[in-house]
Design an enzyme around this catalytic site. Structure first.
Site, PDB file in Angstrom:
ATOM      1  N   MET A   6      18.664   0.698 -34.249  1.00 28.37           N
ATOM      2  CA  MET A   6      18.333   1.783 -35.181  1.00 28.37           C
ATOM      3  C   MET A   6      17.077   2.543 -34.763  1.00 28.37           C
ATOM      4  O   MET A   6      16.408   3.151 -35.599  1.00 28.37           O
ATOM      5  CB  MET A   6      18.121   1.201 -36.587  1.00 28.37           C
ATOM      6  CG  MET A   6      19.252   0.309 -37.088  1.00 28.37           C
ATOM      7  SD  MET A   6      18.818  -0.461 -38.653  1.00 28.37           S
ATOM      8  CE  MET A   6      20.155  -1.651 -38.859  1.00 28.37           C
ATOM      9  N   SER A   7      16.752   2.504 -33.478  1.00 30.40           N
ATOM     10  CA  SER A   7      15.491   3.147 -33.058  1.00 30.40           C
ATOM     11  C   SER A   7      15.614   3.665 -31.630  1.00 30.40           C
ATOM     12  O   SER A   7      16.714   3.863 -31.128  1.00 30.40           O
ATOM     13  CB  SER A   7      14.350   2.119 -33.130  1.00 30.40           C
ATOM     14  OG  SER A   7      14.545   1.112 -32.145  1.00 30.40           O
ATOM     15  N   ASN A  59      20.715 -10.781 -31.959  1.00 29.30           N
ATOM     16  CA  ASN A  59      21.889 -11.290 -32.678  1.00 29.30           C
ATOM     17  C   ASN A  59      23.127 -10.654 -32.064  1.00 29.30           C
ATOM     18  O   ASN A  59      23.030  -9.601 -31.455  1.00 29.30           O
ATOM     19  CB  ASN A  59      21.808 -10.892 -34.167  1.00 29.30           C
ATOM     20  CG  ASN A  59      21.682  -9.373 -34.324  1.00 29.30           C
ATOM     21  OD1 ASN A  59      20.607  -8.805 -34.122  1.00 29.30           O
ATOM     22  ND2 ASN A  59      22.771  -8.716 -34.663  1.00 29.30           N
ATOM     23  N   HIS A 118       6.439  -4.785 -38.408  1.00 32.20           N
ATOM     24  CA  HIS A 118       5.819  -3.635 -37.749  1.00 32.20           C
ATOM     25  C   HIS A 118       4.390  -3.462 -38.298  1.00 32.20           C
ATOM     26  O   HIS A 118       4.229  -3.190 -39.486  1.00 32.20           O
ATOM     27  CB  HIS A 118       6.618  -2.356 -38.017  1.00 32.20           C
ATOM     28  CG  HIS A 118       7.920  -2.294 -37.287  1.00 32.20           C
ATOM     29  ND1 HIS A 118       8.068  -1.630 -36.100  1.00 32.20           N
ATOM     30  CD2 HIS A 118       9.125  -2.836 -37.565  1.00 32.20           C
ATOM     31  CE1 HIS A 118       9.325  -1.754 -35.689  1.00 32.20           C
ATOM     32  NE2 HIS A 118       9.980  -2.478 -36.561  1.00 32.20           N
ATOM     33  N   ALA A 175      14.544  -4.497 -30.772  1.00 33.02           N
ATOM     34  CA  ALA A 175      15.464  -5.589 -31.057  1.00 33.02           C
ATOM     35  C   ALA A 175      16.822  -4.935 -31.276  1.00 33.02           C
ATOM     36  O   ALA A 175      16.901  -3.884 -31.902  1.00 33.02           O
ATOM     37  CB  ALA A 175      15.019  -6.317 -32.320  1.00 33.02           C
ATOM     38  N   TYR A 225      15.704   5.703 -40.620  1.00 37.84           N
ATOM     39  CA  TYR A 225      16.190   5.150 -41.895  1.00 37.84           C
ATOM     40  C   TYR A 225      15.102   5.025 -42.953  1.00 37.84           C
ATOM     41  O   TYR A 225      15.371   4.784 -44.116  1.00 37.84           O
ATOM     42  CB  TYR A 225      16.893   3.802 -41.676  1.00 37.84           C
ATOM     43  CG  TYR A 225      16.020   2.679 -41.152  1.00 37.84           C
ATOM     44  CD1 TYR A 225      15.050   2.077 -41.947  1.00 37.84           C
ATOM     45  CD2 TYR A 225      16.177   2.205 -39.851  1.00 37.84           C
ATOM     46  CE1 TYR A 225      14.262   1.054 -41.476  1.00 37.84           C
ATOM     47  CE2 TYR A 225      15.400   1.174 -39.373  1.00 37.84           C
ATOM     48  CZ  TYR A 225      14.439   0.600 -40.182  1.00 37.84           C
ATOM     49  OH  TYR A 225      13.647  -0.404 -39.706  1.00 37.84           O
ATOM     50  N   GLU A 226      13.836   5.188 -42.548  1.00 38.55           N
ATOM     51  CA  GLU A 226      12.759   5.159 -43.542  1.00 38.55           C
ATOM     52  C   GLU A 226      12.661   6.484 -44.292  1.00 38.55           C
ATOM     53  O   GLU A 226      11.896   6.596 -45.246  1.00 38.55           O
ATOM     54  CB  GLU A 226      11.423   4.835 -42.857  1.00 38.55           C
ATOM     55  CG  GLU A 226      11.377   3.415 -42.309  1.00 38.55           C
ATOM     56  CD  GLU A 226      10.099   3.129 -41.548  1.00 38.55           C
ATOM     57  OE1 GLU A 226       9.101   2.757 -42.174  1.00 38.55           O
ATOM     58  OE2 GLU A 226      10.098   3.295 -40.301  1.00 38.55           O
ATOM     59  N   HIS A 243      11.057   4.876 -38.155  1.00 38.93           N
ATOM     60  CA  HIS A 243      12.521   4.859 -38.070  1.00 38.93           C
ATOM     61  C   HIS A 243      13.103   5.980 -38.910  1.00 38.93           C
ATOM     62  O   HIS A 243      12.604   6.290 -39.986  1.00 38.93           O
ATOM     63  CB  HIS A 243      13.055   3.518 -38.581  1.00 38.93           C
ATOM     64  CG  HIS A 243      12.544   2.322 -37.854  1.00 38.93           C
ATOM     65  ND1 HIS A 243      11.368   1.703 -38.205  1.00 38.93           N
ATOM     66  CD2 HIS A 243      13.034   1.642 -36.793  1.00 38.93           C
ATOM     67  CE1 HIS A 243      11.177   0.673 -37.386  1.00 38.93           C
ATOM     68  NE2 HIS A 243      12.154   0.618 -36.522  1.00 38.93           N
ATOM     69  N   SER A 262      10.812  -4.368 -33.443  1.00 39.54           N
ATOM     70  CA  SER A 262      10.809  -5.399 -34.484  1.00 39.54           C
ATOM     71  C   SER A 262      10.541  -6.777 -33.911  1.00 39.54           C
ATOM     72  O   SER A 262      11.264  -7.237 -33.028  1.00 39.54           O
ATOM     73  CB  SER A 262      12.180  -5.464 -35.169  1.00 39.54           C
ATOM     74  OG  SER A 262      12.309  -4.447 -36.085  1.00 39.54           O
ATOM     75  N   HIS A 281      17.808  -9.346 -41.348  1.00 39.82           N
ATOM     76  CA  HIS A 281      16.591  -8.941 -40.639  1.00 39.82           C
ATOM     77  C   HIS A 281      15.754 -10.174 -40.271  1.00 39.82           C
ATOM     78  O   HIS A 281      15.051 -10.179 -39.268  1.00 39.82           O
ATOM     79  CB  HIS A 281      15.787  -7.977 -41.515  1.00 39.82           C
ATOM     80  CG  HIS A 281      14.603  -7.373 -40.807  1.00 39.82           C
ATOM     81  ND1 HIS A 281      14.722  -6.644 -39.642  1.00 39.82           N
ATOM     82  CD2 HIS A 281      13.266  -7.404 -41.079  1.00 39.82           C
ATOM     83  CE1 HIS A 281      13.516  -6.248 -39.237  1.00 39.82           C
ATOM     84  NE2 HIS A 281      12.617  -6.703 -40.092  1.00 39.82           N
TER      85      HIS A 281
HETATM   86  N1  HPA Z   1      22.413  -3.646 -35.488  1.00 42.14           N
HETATM   87  C1  HPA Z   1      21.505  -2.662 -35.563  1.00 42.14           C
HETATM   88  N2  HPA Z   1      20.221  -2.846 -35.326  1.00 42.14           N
HETATM   89  C2  HPA Z   1      19.824  -4.068 -34.951  1.00 42.14           C
HETATM   90  C3  HPA Z   1      20.704  -5.138 -34.849  1.00 42.14           C
HETATM   91  C4  HPA Z   1      22.079  -4.912 -35.130  1.00 42.14           C
HETATM   92  O1  HPA Z   1      22.936  -5.815 -35.051  1.00 42.14           O
HETATM   93  N3  HPA Z   1      19.970  -6.222 -34.461  1.00 42.14           N
HETATM   94  C5  HPA Z   1      18.696  -5.800 -34.331  1.00 42.14           C
HETATM   95  N4  HPA Z   1      18.589  -4.498 -34.639  1.00 42.14           N
END
Ligand code: HPA
Length: 274
Positions: free
Chosen positions: A212-213, A236, A62, A114, A86-87, A84, A31, A248
């Protein structure tokens, strides 16, 4: 379960002319990190939509294409945009891009993402080489019939992230003056961000970052005999650490701000590690 070998064969056929010599190095960009592909020379690309049966990733940040190009005289193949869990994709589909790369001759794969910082010493912008992962997403891309042409039914996972590549990356990062830490990446399915309680659990279990990847791709890559290196950009602090909600947009913004350091690190890897 659907057989993906026809989709893999079709994509390989279309992409092979771009990989005149074999592409030995593959990259999957996370990301907000897709911009790295813009720096390739002699770049040619094919969008996923141009590959018969290939799924199209719809996450903002993406691009959704393969790019083949040269960097420091080395030909690399890049997935600008990944799939992903989650998609809503079925598990085996998460191995598709990796397997296409393998058929094209890729031996070493750099996975980037990320991620949220769980380790309290991290800050947005921290770069982390992945030492190991915890698969907490409940998904494994090898579920289903095993394709023996890629690898064994029960692949070993004791050294998913190649120790030699990790050591070389740490060394070259230090030489280049790019701060780099090493830690454990824990995958949650998403798409909701984690709760503060889940982040406390992640920390107690030994995670330094959450995302998440990456984990499905790493599993698929090791299965088919690739050497894997992973880099997380902490965009973050994970949920509950700071008194502010996660978005996001923040993830993308930090990824953009840190893209210079990220590029320096990936450049150093291509020059000195692969
Ligand atoms: N959690 C999950 N996935 C992420 C995060 C997060 O805090 N930051 C970037 N991708």
């Amino acid at each position: 379960m659907e057989d993906y070998s026809a989709i893999i064969d079709g994509a390989v056929e279309r992409l092979r002319p771009l990989c005149a010599e074999r592409c030995k190095t593959g990259l999957i960009l996370g990301s907000g990190l897709g911009g790295y592909a813009e720096g390739l020379e002699n770049a040619r690309s094919l969008s996923y939509a141009q590959l018969p049966g290939f799924p199209v990733s719809g996450v903002p940040g993406h691009a959704g294409r393969f790019v083949v190009g040269d960097r420091f005289g080395k030909r690399v193949i890049v997935m600008q945009g990944r799939f992903h869990f989650y998609e809503g994709y079925p598990a085996p589909l998460l191995a598709l891009g990796v397997r296409v790369m393998r058929r094209l001759g890729v031996e070493t794969l750099l996975l980037t993402n990320a991620a949220g910082g769980v380790n309290l010493s991290y800050r947005p912008g921290t770069l982390m080489v992945i030492r190991d992962h915890i698969n907490f997403a409940g998904v494994n891309p090898l579920i289903g019939q095993n394709d023996d042409s890629f690898g064994p039914r029960f692949p070993d996972q004791s050294r998913v992230y190649d120790p030699g590549l990790r050591a070389a990356l740490r060394e070259t990062a230090e030489a280049e003056g790019v701060p780099l830490t090493e830690g454990v990446y824990m995958m949650f399915s998403g798409p909701s961000f984690e709760t503060p309680a889940e982040i406390r659990m992640a920390r107690a279990l030994g995670a330094d970052a959450v995302g998440m990847s990456t984990v499905p791709e790493a599993i698929a890559a090791v299965h088919c005999g690739m050497r894997v290196l992973g880099i997380s950009l902490i965009t973050n602090m994970a949920a509950g650490i700071l008194d502010q909600p996660l978005t996001h947009e923040e993830v993308q913004e930090t990824a953009n701000l840190a893209s210079k350091q990220f590029t320096r690190l990936v450049d150093a890897a291509i020059q000195h590690v692969f």
